[in-house]
Design a protein around this motif. Structure first.
Motif, PDB file in Angstrom:
ATOM      1  N   ALA A   1       0.570  -1.241  -0.445  1.00 42.09           N
ATOM      2  CA  ALA A   1      -0.361  -0.197  -0.106  1.00 42.09           C
ATOM      3  C   ALA A   1       0.888   1.036  -0.068  1.00 42.09           C
ATOM      4  O   ALA A   1       0.490   2.352  -0.487  1.00 42.09           O
ATOM      5  N   ALA A   2       1.835   1.497   0.428  1.00 39.74           N
ATOM      6  CA  ALA A   2       2.972   2.507   0.430  1.00 39.74           C
ATOM      7  C   ALA A   2       3.522   2.779  -0.220  1.00 39.74           C
ATOM      8  O   ALA A   2       4.047   3.969  -0.750  1.00 39.74           O
ATOM      9  N   MET A   3       4.336   1.325  -0.747  1.00 40.51           N
ATOM     10  CA  MET A   3       4.182   1.812  -2.781  1.00 40.51           C
ATOM     11  C   MET A   3       3.575   2.656  -4.013  1.00 40.51           C
ATOM     12  O   MET A   3       3.791   3.575  -4.528  1.00 40.51           O
ATOM     13  N   ILE A   4       1.887   1.705  -3.415  1.00 37.93           N
ATOM     14  CA  ILE A   4       1.412   2.787  -4.100  1.00 37.93           C
ATOM     15  C   ILE A   4       0.430   4.647  -4.208  1.00 37.93           C
ATOM     16  O   ILE A   4       0.900   5.190  -4.806  1.00 37.93           O
ATOM     17  N   LYS A   5       1.304   4.392  -2.742  1.00 37.93           N
ATOM     18  CA  LYS A   5       0.566   5.985  -1.842  1.00 37.93           C
ATOM     19  C   LYS A   5       1.726   6.771  -2.200  1.00 37.93           C
ATOM     20  O   LYS A   5       1.893   7.833  -2.521  1.00 37.93           O
ATOM     21  N   LEU A   6       2.835   6.214  -2.374  1.00 38.55           N
ATOM     22  CA  LEU A   6       4.841   7.338  -2.636  1.00 38.55           C
ATOM     23  C   LEU A   6       4.768   7.027  -3.926  1.00 38.55           C
ATOM     24  O   LEU A   6       6.175   7.724  -3.668  1.00 38.55           O
ATOM     25  N   GLN A   7       4.335   6.906  -4.547  1.00 36.22           N
ATOM     26  CA  GLN A   7       4.564   7.008  -6.378  1.00 36.22           C
ATOM     27  C   GLN A   7       3.565   8.224  -6.688  1.00 36.22           C
ATOM     28  O   GLN A   7       4.381   9.555  -7.436  1.00 36.22           O
ATOM     29  N   ARG A   8       3.050   9.179  -5.061  1.00 36.89           N
ATOM     30  CA  ARG A   8       2.995  10.911  -5.793  1.00 36.89           C
ATOM     31  C   ARG A   8       3.919  11.290  -5.547  1.00 36.89           C
ATOM     32  O   ARG A   8       3.993  12.952  -5.945  1.00 36.89           O
ATOM     33  N   GLU A   9       5.047  11.155  -4.388  1.00 34.48           N
ATOM     34  CA  GLU A   9       6.206  11.859  -4.187  1.00 34.48           C
ATOM     35  C   GLU A   9       7.330  11.521  -5.367  1.00 34.48           C
ATOM     36  O   GLU A   9       7.471  10.378  -6.469  1.00 34.48           O
ATOM     37  N   PRO A  10       7.933  12.663  -5.588  1.00 41.54           N
ATOM     38  CA  PRO A  10       8.914  13.339  -6.598  1.00 41.54           C
ATOM     39  C   PRO A  10      10.132  12.153  -6.335  1.00 41.54           C
ATOM     40  O   PRO A  10      10.291  11.724  -5.347  1.00 41.54           O
ATOM     41  N   ALA A  11      10.997  11.186  -7.735  1.00 44.80           N
ATOM     42  CA  ALA A  11      11.803  10.534  -6.694  1.00 44.80           C
ATOM     43  C   ALA A  11      13.199  11.621  -7.242  1.00 44.80           C
ATOM     44  O   ALA A  11      13.006  11.984  -8.743  1.00 44.80           O
ATOM     45  N   GLY A  12      14.135  10.513  -6.683  1.00 49.47           N
ATOM     46  CA  GLY A  12      15.029  11.812  -6.584  1.00 49.47           C
ATOM     47  C   GLY A  12      15.999  11.299  -7.839  1.00 49.47           C
ATOM     48  O   GLY A  12      15.968   9.779  -8.472  1.00 49.47           O
ATOM     49  N   PRO A  13      17.565  11.768  -8.328  1.00 47.96           N
ATOM     50  CA  PRO A  13      18.367  11.325  -9.148  1.00 47.96           C
ATOM     51  C   PRO A  13      18.420   9.112  -8.826  1.00 47.96           C
ATOM     52  O   PRO A  13      19.150   8.759  -9.650  1.00 47.96           O
ATOM     53  N   GLY A  14      18.458   9.262  -7.364  1.00 47.85           N
ATOM     54  CA  GLY A  14      19.653   7.573  -6.856  1.00 47.85           C
ATOM     55  C   GLY A  14      18.511   6.753  -6.827  1.00 47.85           C
ATOM     56  O   GLY A  14      18.502   6.032  -6.633  1.00 47.85           O
ATOM     57  N   VAL A  15      17.216   7.080  -6.964  1.00 53.44           N
ATOM     58  CA  VAL A  15      15.514   6.070  -6.758  1.00 53.44           C
ATOM     59  C   VAL A  15      15.682   5.071  -8.340  1.00 53.44           C
ATOM     60  O   VAL A  15      15.907   5.971  -9.228  1.00 53.44           O
TER      61      VAL A  15
END
Length: 461
Positions: free
Chosen positions: A377-391
């Motif tokens: 569920a966290a994987m789904i919700k955290l898609q809203r957060e921007p991904a940094g260069p190391g992600v």
């Protein structure tokens, strides 16, 4: 005072293998017959693939100490984080005794037929399990730089019996043929309740790649090391599980395979048929060491959860303390050891050694999979957060990440339900089901109470 970064790529690879690959699941799968080979593939696609990509992305987004606890906290707040960490930690309390029972059962093959008289002796299993637990605890309290060698040796000790099993199977097949018919229809998974029940165990066997992320601040260059180690270990584990299961089926009819001693039964049978019986005691010792290494690895990983909960003040501050000399979360380790020792005793209540083992496995599966629901569920919700260069993003981006997380959640939910059903051979089914379901609900209930008390304690400061 900071934690030491002591885990490199080699250490992490072996850690994933010793925590994610267990010889006992090969025997459990083989007991279901040739259809287990297909079920391994289904479990890999339904849980392992979603799990790997979820861990790769979340661990690269948030590589801090605590892993699955940190991810839930980021997505859903402190209560979800605490419940995730609490149930993940609690799942290993029955898991440790189950793995130690497996090691104790297979250690009996070191002494041959004379030692097998202890195979139903509860006192023997309790004593050996407590001794193994003590070794794992002491090495981890001294430090990961010491405890990691138990994990490393345990991983290597698991490879050798697995490779021997595969080699023996090939030789026995070429000389005598297969002990289990391998017709195409036998590969079709049965939908009978007896066979469906073990599906949750097969899914459970693929867990573990999320474990090392709880030690993120003790891994050298975690963002680079974790992905490489997970992908390498995942490929090795999948091959060993499938080829190992096939080899056991070559050696013995599925009706004669025991989940507790099945690996060594198969090795003993094949070794005898090809004139290599002298290897049986050596391989039995290695299987036992592999089980002990698994306990050490999981013990190290899960102790970090009450440690970070102590830092967050959900548990008494002592849980967040480090040993002044070894810089390990020694309070969390010791408390975990005491409770695991109680489970070693409680698992025997009102049942046989085999019944205790099955109950401990089922308890561990339910508690272990509850955090997976939060993680996906966290994987789904955290898609809203921007991904940094190391992600490290899931190939295909957000839509594929959400689809994989939903698939993982569905597989997890089904596995939890199936783990509640006792096996056919359990004589006291109502007691067994009540013990498994009741202990799981009790664990969750205690977690809610502990969290509420922690919040109240924090509010007074």
């Amino acid at each position: 005072m900071q934690l030491r970064r002591t885990l490199g790529f080699r250490d992490l690879l072996l850690f994933y293998i010793v925590t994610g690959f267990s010889l006992r699941w090969i025997a459990t799968a083989a007991a279901a017959g040739p259809s287990a080979l297909v079920i391994w593939v289904i479990a890999a696609l339904g849980l392992f693939v979603p799990l790997v990509f979820t861990v790769l992305e979340l661990s690269s987004r948030y590589p801090e100490e605590g892993g699955i606890y940190v991810w839930s906290k980021r997505a859903f707040g402190p209560f979800a984080a605490f419940l995730t960490g609490w149930t993940y930690w609690g799942s290993n309390l029955p898991y440790f005794p189950g793995l130690l029972y497996f090691g104790a059962a297979n250690a009996l093959f070191i002494g041959g037929a004379k030692w097998q008289t202890l195979s139903s002796n509860s006192t023997y299993f309790i004593i050996v399990s407590l001794a193994g637990l003590t070794i794992a605890v002491v090495m981890n309290v001294v430090g990961l730089n010491v405890g990691k060698w138990l994990n490393n040796v345990g991983a290597l000790a698991g490879w050798l019996p697995a490779l021997a099993l595969i080699a023996f199977g090939a030789i026995a097949w070429s000389r005598f043929g297969s002990a289990t018919p391998m017709a195409a229809r036998a590969l079709v998974p049965s939908t009978s309740l007896k066979d469906v029940i073990f599906w949750s165990t097969i899914a459970f066997a693929f867990g573990g790649v999320e474990s090392a992320s709880t030690m993120g601040e003790e891994i050298v260059d975690a963002r680079r090391t974790v992905p490489r180690a997970i992908l390498t270990a995942g490929a090795i584990m999948t091959v060993l599980y499938m080829v190992g299961t096939f080899s056991v089926l070559l050696a013995m009819p599925k009706e004669q395979i025991s989940g507790l001693q099945g690996i060594m039964q198969a090795i003993q049978t094949m070794a005898g048929r090809i004139g290599a019986s002298w290897m049986v005691p050596i391989l039995a010792a290695l299987v036992t060491i592999n089980a002990l290494g698994g306990v050490g690895g999981w013990f190290a990983a899960t102790a970090r959860l009450p440690f970070v909960a102590g830092i967050d003040r959900f548990l008494p501050a002592a849980f967040g303390a480090l040993h002044p000399r070894w810089r390990t979360p020694y309070v969390a380790l010791l408390v975990q050891a005491v409770i695991a020792a109680l489970f070693i005793w409680l698992g025997q209540a009102g049942t046989s050694v085999r019944g205790a083992y099955d109950a401990l496995v089922s308890m561990g599966i339910i508690a272990y999979f509850i955090p997976f629901l939060f993680m996906f569920a966290a994987m789904i919700k955290l898609q809203r957060e921007p991904a940094g260069p190391g992600v490290m993003r899931v190939p295909g981006g957000t839509p594929v990440a959400i689809a994989l997380a939903v698939l993982g959640m569905a597989t997890t939910a089904v596995s939890i339900v199936l783990a509640c059903v006792p096996p056919d051979e359990e004589p006291h089914k109502l007691l067994a089901a009540g013990k498994v379901v009741g202990s799981s609900l009790f664990l969750v209930g205690i977690g809610v109470i502990v969290y509420a008390l922690g919040r109240r304690r924090a509010a007074r400061r």
